[in-house]
Design an enzyme around this catalytic site. Structure first.
Site, PDB file in Angstrom:
ATOM      1  N   LYS A 104       0.833  -1.208   0.000  1.00 43.02           N
ATOM      2  CA  LYS A 104       0.000   0.000   0.000  1.00 43.02           C
ATOM      3  C   LYS A 104       0.870   1.261   0.000  1.00 43.02           C
ATOM      4  O   LYS A 104       0.637   2.209  -0.739  1.00 43.02           O
ATOM      5  CB  LYS A 104      -0.905  -0.043   1.234  1.00 43.02           C
ATOM      6  CG  LYS A 104      -1.751   1.145   1.453  1.00 43.02           C
ATOM      7  CD  LYS A 104      -1.666   1.566   2.906  1.00 43.02           C
ATOM      8  CE  LYS A 104      -0.337   2.138   3.254  1.00 43.02           C
ATOM      9  NZ  LYS A 104      -0.155   3.538   3.253  1.00 43.02           N
ATOM     10  N   GLN A 135      -4.634  -1.369  10.438  1.00 42.69           N
ATOM     11  CA  GLN A 135      -4.492  -2.711   9.882  1.00 42.69           C
ATOM     12  C   GLN A 135      -4.986  -3.772  10.865  1.00 42.69           C
ATOM     13  O   GLN A 135      -4.569  -3.794  12.022  1.00 42.69           O
ATOM     14  CB  GLN A 135      -3.008  -2.938   9.516  1.00 42.69           C
ATOM     15  CG  GLN A 135      -2.728  -4.252   8.844  1.00 42.69           C
ATOM     16  CD  GLN A 135      -3.451  -4.394   7.505  1.00 42.69           C
ATOM     17  OE1 GLN A 135      -3.499  -3.452   6.724  1.00 42.69           O
ATOM     18  NE2 GLN A 135      -4.011  -5.561   7.251  1.00 42.69           N
ATOM     19  N   ASP A 143     -11.321   2.410   4.606  1.00 42.80           N
ATOM     20  CA  ASP A 143     -11.500   0.956   4.568  1.00 42.80           C
ATOM     21  C   ASP A 143     -12.987   0.586   4.457  1.00 42.80           C
ATOM     22  O   ASP A 143     -13.319  -0.532   4.095  1.00 42.80           O
ATOM     23  CB  ASP A 143     -10.954   0.332   5.868  1.00 42.80           C
ATOM     24  CG  ASP A 143      -9.622  -0.370   5.652  1.00 42.80           C
ATOM     25  OD1 ASP A 143      -9.311  -0.717   4.498  1.00 42.80           O
ATOM     26  OD2 ASP A 143      -8.900  -0.574   6.641  1.00 42.80           O
TER      27      ASP A 143
END
Ligand code: NAD
Length: 295
Positions: free
Chosen positions: A55, A99, A122
């Site tokens: 990413k 994460q 997200d």
């Protein structure tokens, strides 16, 4: 005669998505804004590190203001909440990604809910999930959003089709099923969602015009569970031991690719299918958030 299905290359679609983003990023730059994405990584989970590195690399390449906060695995919940609050308050940050999985002593849901929904790239915050279900404009969870892009790119029709989703996770199965029932072009499907408590799963999967597998079980969708001519989307990314490879493992999906590809009409490979789309949609959501910040 052996069937050769259309290979749905997420790799190719992700390049097209990123190429479109370039123009929008240039427009933002002209207004003095670089899309800002900050990932927060707690601990040293190897798969998470790979994902976050990828990413970081891809967002930097597109000219993002990209940061990764690497926190010790002993970081407390209160400390993590404080980090998220600082990112919520920072106008140069348009997207916050915490994460998952988080260490066990941290309540993941509490952390997700602490993210400003305007920066929830997200798409995991209850506000984002609610908007998705109600078909309101918001951030769509990246993996299902990426599957929609694959369908759009390859002109896979969903209206009137029977879509069977395997798995009911909050990040893939549930949002995917909800997207497919929306009253719109990429939707209008009849949806069945199967999970661990579904008896005789094959009874359902064999009826699928479009089968979306997101269970996280290596190669468990076998050829006898798939109808001839189905479209198969394999979300699974599973490491299986393989001493013949340098790393000692290889990646496989939830679908037995070699057998299923002989009878389906189209299929996503693993790797190179849904995987590249997840990051592309994260970048897309961050650009959207940066654009929203102008209004
Ligand atoms: P998860 O473990 O949170 O959820 C899996 C779901 O599948 C659960 O709802 C469970 O009930 C169901 N399930 C498990 N075993 C089953 C079985 N034998 N039969 C029927 N249902 C079963 O996983 P997730 O986060 O949704 O991820 C699923 C898979 O997709 C994993 O392999 C993950 O690595 C992969 N994944 C890939 C991407 C990508 O970018 N390609 C993104 C997210 C997840």
């Amino acid at each position: 005669m052996p069937n050769s299905p259309l290979i749905l290359s997420g790799k190719e679609v992700s390049l097209a998505v990123k190429s479109d983003l370039k123009n929008r990023i240039l427009e933002l730059k002209e207004k003095g804004i670089a899309p800002g994405l900050t990932a927060v990584l707690v601990g040293e989970d190897p798969a998470s590190q790979v994902y976050v590195r990828s990413k970081e690399r891809q967002s930097a390449k597109l000219g993002f203001n990209s940061n990764v906060l690497r926190l010790d695995k002993g970081t407390s919940q209160a400390e993590l909440l404080d980090v998220v609050k600082q990112l919520n308050d920072d106008p140069s940050v348009h997207g916050i990604l915490v994460q998952l999985p988080l260490p066990k002593h941290i309540d993941s849901q509490l952390i997700i809910e602490s993210i400003d929904p305007a920066k929830d790239v997200d798409g995991f915050h209850p506000v984002s999930v609610g908007k998705l279900v109600l078909d309101l404009d918001g951030f769509v969870s990246c993996t299902p959003a990426g599957i929609l892009e694959i369908m759009k790119f390859y002109k896979i029709e969903t209206a009137g089709k029977h879509v069977v989703v395997v798995g009911r996770s909050n990040i893939v199965g549930k949002p995917m099923a909800n997207l497919m029932i929306q009253k719109k072009d990429l939707g209008n499907a009849t949806v069945t969602l199967v999970h661990t408590r579904t008896p005789d799963m094959g009874l359902h999967t064999r009826q699928a015009d479009i089968l979306i597998a997101a269970a996280g079980v290596p190669e468990f969708i076998t050829a006898d569970m798939v109808r001839d001519g189905a479209v198969v989307i394999d979300v699974g990314i599973n490491r299986v031991e393989d001493d013949s490879t340098e790393k000692g493992y290889r990646l496989v999906g939830d679908v037995d690719f070699s057998a299923v590809s002989k009878k389906c009409a189209a299929i996503t490979p693993v790797p190179g299918g849904v995987g590249p789309m997840t990051i592309a949609m994260l970048l897309s959501n961050t650009v959207k958030s940066a654009e929203n910040s102008l209004n």
